[in-house]
Structure formats: structure tokens, C-alpha cells
Write a protein that holds these residues in place. Structure first.
Motif, PDB file in Angstrom:
ATOM      1  N   ILE A 100       0.829  -1.215   0.000  1.00 19.42           N
ATOM      2  CA  ILE A 100       0.000   0.000   0.000  1.00 19.42           C
ATOM      3  C   ILE A 100       0.862   1.264   0.000  1.00 19.42           C
ATOM      4  O   ILE A 100       0.603   2.178  -0.798  1.00 19.42           O
ATOM      5  N   PRO A 101       1.900   1.359   0.852  1.00 25.49           N
ATOM      6  CA  PRO A 101       2.743   2.563   0.760  1.00 25.49           C
ATOM      7  C   PRO A 101       3.403   2.735  -0.613  1.00 25.49           C
ATOM      8  O   PRO A 101       3.486   3.850  -1.128  1.00 25.49           O
ATOM      9  N   MET A 102       3.826   1.634  -1.220  1.00 25.30           N
ATOM     10  CA  MET A 102       4.441   1.741  -2.547  1.00 25.30           C
ATOM     11  C   MET A 102       3.410   2.145  -3.606  1.00 25.30           C
ATOM     12  O   MET A 102       3.740   2.841  -4.558  1.00 25.30           O
ATOM     13  N   PHE A 103       2.169   1.703  -3.437  1.00 28.10           N
ATOM     14  CA  PHE A 103       1.111   2.109  -4.362  1.00 28.10           C
ATOM     15  C   PHE A 103       0.946   3.623  -4.356  1.00 28.10           C
ATOM     16  O   PHE A 103       0.827   4.247  -5.407  1.00 28.10           O
ATOM     17  N   PHE A 104       0.937   4.218  -3.172  1.00 25.28           N
ATOM     18  CA  PHE A 104       0.731   5.668  -3.086  1.00 25.28           C
ATOM     19  C   PHE A 104       2.006   6.460  -3.346  1.00 25.28           C
ATOM     20  O   PHE A 104       1.964   7.514  -3.979  1.00 25.28           O
ATOM     21  N   LEU A 105       3.136   5.989  -2.872  1.00 22.33           N
ATOM     22  CA  LEU A 105       4.371   6.776  -2.973  1.00 22.33           C
ATOM     23  C   LEU A 105       5.082   6.624  -4.318  1.00 22.33           C
ATOM     24  O   LEU A 105       5.799   7.533  -4.730  1.00 22.33           O
ATOM     25  N   ALA A 144      -0.682  10.983  -1.140  1.00 20.18           N
ATOM     26  CA  ALA A 144       0.384   9.982  -1.075  1.00 20.18           C
ATOM     27  C   ALA A 144       0.896   9.818   0.351  1.00 20.18           C
ATOM     28  O   ALA A 144       1.095   8.689   0.828  1.00 20.18           O
ATOM     29  N   LEU A 145       1.088  10.918   1.038  1.00 18.51           N
ATOM     30  CA  LEU A 145       1.580  10.831   2.418  1.00 18.51           C
ATOM     31  C   LEU A 145       0.535  10.227   3.352  1.00 18.51           C
ATOM     32  O   LEU A 145       0.844   9.355   4.169  1.00 18.51           O
ATOM     33  N   VAL A 146      -0.701  10.680   3.232  1.00 18.47           N
ATOM     34  CA  VAL A 146      -1.756  10.146   4.102  1.00 18.47           C
ATOM     35  C   VAL A 146      -1.971   8.664   3.808  1.00 18.47           C
ATOM     36  O   VAL A 146      -2.121   7.856   4.729  1.00 18.47           O
ATOM     37  N   GLY A 147      -1.979   8.282   2.538  1.00 19.64           N
ATOM     38  CA  GLY A 147      -2.153   6.879   2.172  1.00 19.64           C
ATOM     39  C   GLY A 147      -1.040   5.998   2.708  1.00 19.64           C
ATOM     40  O   GLY A 147      -1.276   4.877   3.168  1.00 19.64           O
TER      41      GLY A 147
END
Length: 137
Positions: free
Chosen positions: A69-74, A117-120
Motif C-alpha cells: 500500500i505505501p508503494m502504491f501511493f508513494l 500519497a503521504l496520508v495513504g
């Protein structure tokens, strides 16, 4: 994995600061109630929609990689491309653009992608726990 995520977080943090600065200059130059408040509310709504749609893709998974999930957003290629186009357009052409709604649109896009992106990335662990998703490493 921190060697990859941390620079991406710092990049989105810098992008968020640039976006907030741009938004401040845009909104402070125009009436707050008739222009500023709708722009802020629309930016928050689009960021919420971006987060909801992005997290919805992971809702029905039984197990995911810990940094999925972090890689999806970032590290989303399309989000990076769209943000870069909006930021470059704002940086080089903001003084030449006379339409304030076009500038507001650039701000909304940049706000949605950078803050989203940061919140996700930070909300991903809570999302995983809330939906009982098993994490693999």
C-alpha cells in the motif's frame, strides 16, 4: 525497504510543502468565501476520493506484502507523472496564466496527489489492521 520508502516520503513531503505554498499564494490573492473555501473543500474531497479509490483496491485481499500500500501511493507512476506535469506547468507558466480556475485546478491536482500519497502511506497500517489483512514480508 526504508531505503526506498524514506526518499519517496521526503520527495512527497517537499512536494506537499510546495503545493501548500502555491495554494496559499493562490487563495490569499482572491476572496476567501467565494474562491478560497470552495477550492479548499474541493481539494479535500478529491484527496479523500483518491485515498478511498486507492485503498479500495486492497480491501478484499487476504494477504498483501507489507509495503504494497505505501508503494502504491508513494511510487505510483501515473501519480508521479501527473504531479510532475502540474508542478512544471505551475512553475513555468503560473505568471502567464490569467485564468484563476486553471491555477486552482493545478493546485487541486497537486494537493490531491502529494498530500494523498503521504496520508495513504501513513494510513496503510491502520487500514491493514482494520480489514484483517495478513501481512507478508
Amino acid at each position: 525497504m526504508g531505503l526506498i520508502l524514506m526518499p519517496l516520503m521526503i520527495m512527497w513531503l517537499v512536494a506537499s510543502i510546495y503545493t501548500l505554498r502555491m495554494g496559499y499564494h493562490l487563495i490569499s490573492a482572491h476572496p476567501l468565501l467565494t474562491f478560497g473555501l470552495p477550492v479548499i473543500l474541493l481539494a479535500l474531497v478529491t484527496m479523500s476520493a483518491y485515498l478511498h479509490i486507492g485503498l479500495h483496491a486492497f480491501k478484499h485481499h487476504n494477504q498483501i506484502w507489507a509495503f504494497d500500500i505505501p508503494m502504491f501511493f508513494l511510487a505510483g507512476k501515473i501519480a508521479l507523472l501527473i504531479f510532475t506535469m502540474a508542478a512544471l506547468g505551475n512553475y513555468f507558466y503560473a505568471s502567464k496564466i490569467q485564468n484563476i480556475y486553471l491555477l486552482a485546478g493545478m493546485f487541486i491536482i497537486m494537493f490531491t496527489l502529494s498530500i494523498g500519497a503521504l496520508v495513504g502511506a501513513f494510513y496503510s497500517e491502520h487500514f491493514i489492521e482494520k480489514h484483517n489483512i495478513h501481512v507478508t514480508y
